[in-house]
Design an enzyme around this catalytic site. Structure first.
Site, PDB file in Angstrom:
ATOM      1  N   ARG A  17      17.604  33.726  10.255  1.00 17.49           N
ATOM      2  CA  ARG A  17      18.085  32.584  11.038  1.00 17.49           C
ATOM      3  C   ARG A  17      17.618  31.233  10.504  1.00 17.49           C
ATOM      4  NH1 ARG A  17      16.817  32.686  16.850  1.00 17.49           N
ATOM      5  NH2 ARG A  17      15.317  34.389  16.576  1.00 17.49           N
ATOM      6  N   LYS A  24      10.744  32.638   4.783  1.00 19.50           N
ATOM      7  CA  LYS A  24      10.454  31.913   6.027  1.00 19.50           C
ATOM      8  C   LYS A  24       9.048  31.324   6.059  1.00 19.50           C
ATOM      9  CE  LYS A  24      10.097  34.165  10.065  1.00 19.50           C
ATOM     10  NZ  LYS A  24      10.588  34.775  11.323  1.00 19.50           N
ATOM     11  N   GLN A  75       5.369  44.702   0.573  1.00 26.01           N
ATOM     12  CA  GLN A  75       6.111  45.670   1.394  1.00 26.01           C
ATOM     13  C   GLN A  75       7.558  45.555   0.926  1.00 26.01           C
ATOM     14  OE1 GLN A  75       6.851  44.656   5.497  1.00 26.01           O
ATOM     15  NE2 GLN A  75       7.054  46.788   6.141  1.00 26.01           N
ATOM     16  N   GLY A  80       9.354  47.917   9.715  1.00 29.87           N
ATOM     17  CA  GLY A  80       8.669  47.636  10.974  1.00 29.87           C
ATOM     18  C   GLY A  80       7.227  47.192  10.785  1.00 29.87           C
ATOM     19  N   THR A  81       6.671  46.652  11.868  1.00 32.34           N
ATOM     20  CA  THR A  81       5.326  46.073  11.797  1.00 32.34           C
ATOM     21  C   THR A  81       4.256  47.137  11.499  1.00 32.34           C
ATOM     22  OG1 THR A  81       5.313  46.188  14.217  1.00 32.34           O
ATOM     23  CG2 THR A  81       5.768  44.039  13.230  1.00 32.34           C
ATOM     24  N   TYR A 102       0.335  36.762  12.001  1.00 38.21           N
ATOM     25  CA  TYR A 102       1.715  36.708  11.507  1.00 38.21           C
ATOM     26  C   TYR A 102       1.942  35.406  10.749  1.00 38.21           C
ATOM     27  CZ  TYR A 102       1.976  40.662  14.522  1.00 38.21           C
ATOM     28  OH  TYR A 102       1.728  41.894  15.073  1.00 38.21           O
ATOM     29  N   GLY A 139       8.127  42.569  23.190  1.00 40.00           N
ATOM     30  CA  GLY A 139       7.542  43.807  23.683  1.00 40.00           C
ATOM     31  C   GLY A 139       6.829  43.519  25.001  1.00 40.00           C
TER      32      GLY A 139
HETATM   33  C1  UD1 Z   1       7.139  42.079  17.416  1.00 40.66           C
HETATM   34  C2  UD1 Z   1       6.469  43.080  18.337  1.00 40.66           C
HETATM   35  C3  UD1 Z   1       6.737  42.676  19.776  1.00 40.66           C
HETATM   36  C4  UD1 Z   1       6.260  41.265  20.037  1.00 40.66           C
HETATM   37  C5  UD1 Z   1       6.881  40.290  19.037  1.00 40.66           C
HETATM   38  C6  UD1 Z   1       6.237  38.945  19.150  1.00 40.66           C
HETATM   39  C7  UD1 Z   1       6.505  45.190  17.135  1.00 40.66           C
HETATM   40  C8  UD1 Z   1       7.167  46.496  16.983  1.00 40.66           C
HETATM   41  N1  UD1 Z   1       6.998  44.382  18.057  1.00 40.66           N
HETATM   42  O1  UD1 Z   1       8.532  42.202  17.649  1.00 40.66           O
HETATM   43  O2  UD1 Z   1       6.081  43.569  20.672  1.00 40.66           O
HETATM   44  O3  UD1 Z   1       6.587  40.883  21.369  1.00 40.66           O
HETATM   45  O4  UD1 Z   1       6.657  40.765  17.684  1.00 40.66           O
HETATM   46  O5  UD1 Z   1       6.926  38.047  18.313  1.00 40.66           O
HETATM   47  O6  UD1 Z   1       5.537  44.914  16.459  1.00 40.66           O
HETATM   48  N2  UD1 Z   1       7.171  42.078   9.636  1.00 40.66           N
HETATM   49  C9  UD1 Z   1       6.830  42.533   8.398  1.00 40.66           C
HETATM   50  N3  UD1 Z   1       7.353  43.709   7.951  1.00 40.66           N
HETATM   51  C10 UD1 Z   1       8.196  44.445   8.694  1.00 40.66           C
HETATM   52  C11 UD1 Z   1       8.543  43.970   9.978  1.00 40.66           C
HETATM   53  C12 UD1 Z   1       8.006  42.792  10.429  1.00 40.66           C
HETATM   54  O7  UD1 Z   1       6.070  41.883   7.666  1.00 40.66           O
HETATM   55  O8  UD1 Z   1       8.606  45.513   8.233  1.00 40.66           O
HETATM   56  C13 UD1 Z   1       6.620  40.808  10.110  1.00 40.66           C
HETATM   57  C14 UD1 Z   1       7.716  39.767  10.260  1.00 40.66           C
HETATM   58  O9  UD1 Z   1       7.786  38.964   9.104  1.00 40.66           O
HETATM   59  C15 UD1 Z   1       7.236  38.959  11.448  1.00 40.66           C
HETATM   60  C16 UD1 Z   1       6.411  39.943  12.259  1.00 40.66           C
HETATM   61  O10 UD1 Z   1       6.089  41.002  11.387  1.00 40.66           O
HETATM   62  O11 UD1 Z   1       6.377  37.915  11.059  1.00 40.66           O
HETATM   63  C17 UD1 Z   1       7.117  40.425  13.500  1.00 40.66           C
HETATM   64  O12 UD1 Z   1       8.271  41.119  13.100  1.00 40.66           O
HETATM   65  P1  UD1 Z   1       9.580  41.077  13.953  1.00 40.66           P
HETATM   66  O13 UD1 Z   1      10.563  41.988  13.340  1.00 40.66           O
HETATM   67  O14 UD1 Z   1       9.974  39.693  14.220  1.00 40.66           O
HETATM   68  O15 UD1 Z   1       9.049  41.760  15.297  1.00 40.66           O
HETATM   69  P2  UD1 Z   1       9.687  41.583  16.699  1.00 40.66           P
HETATM   70  O16 UD1 Z   1      10.848  42.459  16.817  1.00 40.66           O
HETATM   71  O17 UD1 Z   1       9.850  40.165  17.022  1.00 40.66           O
END
Ligand code: UD1
Ligand code: CA
Length: 458
Positions: A17, A24, A75, A80-81, A102, A139
């Site tokens: 976005r 980002k 990565q 996912g996180t 983050y 979450g």
């Molecule tokens: C995540 C949380 C959610 C929380 C929200 C707050 C999880 C599963 N969920 O959701 O509970 O309310 O953040 O903003 O953790 N990232 C990586 N690698 C990945 C996926 C994500 O580095 O494979 C990083 C992203 O760059 C980002 C952060 O992790 O900075 C959060 O990822 P995002 O996909 O935005 O998580 P949400 O779905 O927002």
């Protein structure tokens, strides 16, 4: 003995976005990449190691951070996180505690993070939550009898769970050896087919590890950046914080909403800053300094009592005491102004040293020049410092008077107390104490008539 702290910064996300080719976390807030703000927090917390998980944008992230205290882990695909954390686990020591931050959440105060680290060091899981009026997308924190039991992601939540307003910020701290065990147990059987870091909460509870929650003092401390609009909103919040700190320190800001500090601004007593000024890099401003509207100061030191009038731009320079600059002055890198120097409108100074009491008040270019004390430079004076290939210095000794519209062809020296007549093109050194001038002889054609327009017919 407390366990050492290691910090994991997740920064692999694409940030669709933002609609940008730049990853980002490299977009700038207050002149610094978002990730830089998070790295600063990690340093402030005294992390023994800070590990950044990057992905989208490839090597741009490690390359542009150029900070050899950081460990970078790729990565390659984002699952996912939980999967992101897993990539970094081999780099973390077994007897530390890990704090997960983050790269796109730039404004968290260290005082908000410290209690989470303390909880982890006390054998608990520290979790940062926040109550939101509109919790959609986040979450949700599920509690039973007041105790956290698990986190459910919005997409997996029931309508009743979606009504919960306490949400997960994503920021947590826990013993690294627990993290290693629990991450290994994660599954991706959920709505998004991802490995959720958030699933470790239920695992912690099952293993008898207490979850201790904390909340930030301000909601914006946990806001992430997903769009240019959110970036702009956080920029304003951050600038307001900086402005409030300056006001608290006694600085007069004509309008705290019209100030931008992209770096550090340190002010003495009784400093007044008018509207729309931008301060970049490291700027130090002494007692009683006044900065007019629309000035830009970048890596500058300004000594006490100096007044900088509107629309002045100063870059990489040292400005002495009781100077008067502007309006519309441009001071370029390598310039040092001593005491009581006046630089006026449409004057450009580059890589020059100007000594006490000298004045360059109108429409001049002074480059690569060493100027003594109490020199007066007339309007429209140019130091010709460049022959198209090389730069040369001009030396103007104490108490020289340079008439208007003079060119000094460097390398050249004007001796102490010399006077240069207006309109001079100086190509040889001018001796001390004498009048030197080069000027075409003036003559008058008597009886000459100015042409007249011929009248059109009709
Ligand atoms: C995540 C949380 C959610 C929380 C929200 C707050 C999880 C599963 N969920 O959701 O509970 O309310 O953040 O903003 O953790 N990232 C990586 N690698 C990945 C996926 C994500 O580095 O494979 C990083 C992203 O760059 C980002 C952060 O992790 O900075 C959060 O990822 P995002 O996909 O935005 O998580 P949400 O779905 O927002
Ligand atoms: Ca998010």
């Amino acid at each position: 003995m407390h366990s050492i702290l290691e910090i994991l910064i997740l920064a692999a996300g694409k940030g669709t976005r933002m609609r940008s080719d730049l990853p980002k976390v490299l977009h700038r807030l207050a002149g610094k990449p978002l990730l830089g703000h998070v790295v600063d927090a990690a340093h402030a917390l005294g992390a023994a190691q800070t590990c950044v998980v990057y992905g989208f944008g490839g090597e741009a992230v490690p390359q542009s951070m150029a900070d050899d205290t950081l460990t970078f882990v790729l990565q390659a695909e984002q699952h996912g996180t939980g999967h992101a954390v897993k990539q970094a686990l081999p780099r973390l020591s077994d007897d530390s505690v890990t704090l997960v931050l983050y790269g796109d959440v730039p404004l968290t105060h260290t005082t908000t993070l410290q209690p989470l680290v303390a909880a982890a060091q006390a054998g608990k899981l520290g979790l940062l939550t926040v109550n939101l009026a509109h919790p959609d997308g986040y979450g949700r924190i599920v509690r039973e009898d007041g105790k956290v039991t698990r986190i459910v992601e919005h997409k997996d939540a029931t309508p009743a769970e979606r009504a919960i307003q306490e949400v997960n910020t994503g920021i947590l701290a826990v013993a690294t050896r627990h993290l290693k065990q629990w991450i290994a147990e994660l599954k991706n059987d959920n709505a998004q087919g991802e490995y959720y870091l958030t699933d470790i909460i239920a695992l912690a509870v099952r293993k008898g590890v207490e979850v201790e929650t904390h909340q930030p003092a301000f909601e914006w401390e946990v806001l992430g950046v997903n769009s240019k609009a959110q970036l702009a909103a956080l920029e304003r919040i951050h600038q307001n914080e900086i402005a409030q700190a300056l006001l608290d320190a006694g600085v007069t800001l004509m309008d705290p909403a019209r100030l931008d500090v992209r770096g550090s601004l340190v002010c003495g007593r009784d400093v007044v800053i008018d509207v729309n000024c931008v301060f970049e890099g490291i700027v130090q401003v002494g007692d009683g300094v006044q900065v007019g509207a629309n000035c830009v100061l970048r890596n500058v030191t300004v000594a006490a009592g100096t007044r900088i009038d509107a629309f002045t731009l100063i870059d990489d320079a040292v400005i002495g005491e009781a100077n008067r600059l502007g309006p519309f002055s441009r001071i370029r890198p390598g310039t040092t102004l001593a005491r009581d120097v006046h630089i006026g409108n449409f004057v450009e100074i580059k890589n020059s040293q100007i000594d006490d009491g000298s004045k360059i008040n109108h429409l001049s270019y002074i480059g690569d020049t060493t100027m003594g004390k109490r020199v007066n430079i007339g309007a429209g004076t140019i130091t010709c410092n460049y022959d198209g290939a090389n730069k040369y210095r001009t030396v103007i000794e104490d108490e020289v008077f340079v008439g208007s519209d003079t060119q000094l062809v460097a390398p050249i020296t004007v001796g102490r107390g010399a006077t240069l007549g207006a309109g001079t093109t100086l190509t040889m050194d001018a001796p001390a104490g004498e009048l030197t001038l080069s000027r075409a002889k003036q003559f008058t054609l008597s009886g000459w008539k100015r042409p007249v327009k011929q009248k059109k017919e009709g």
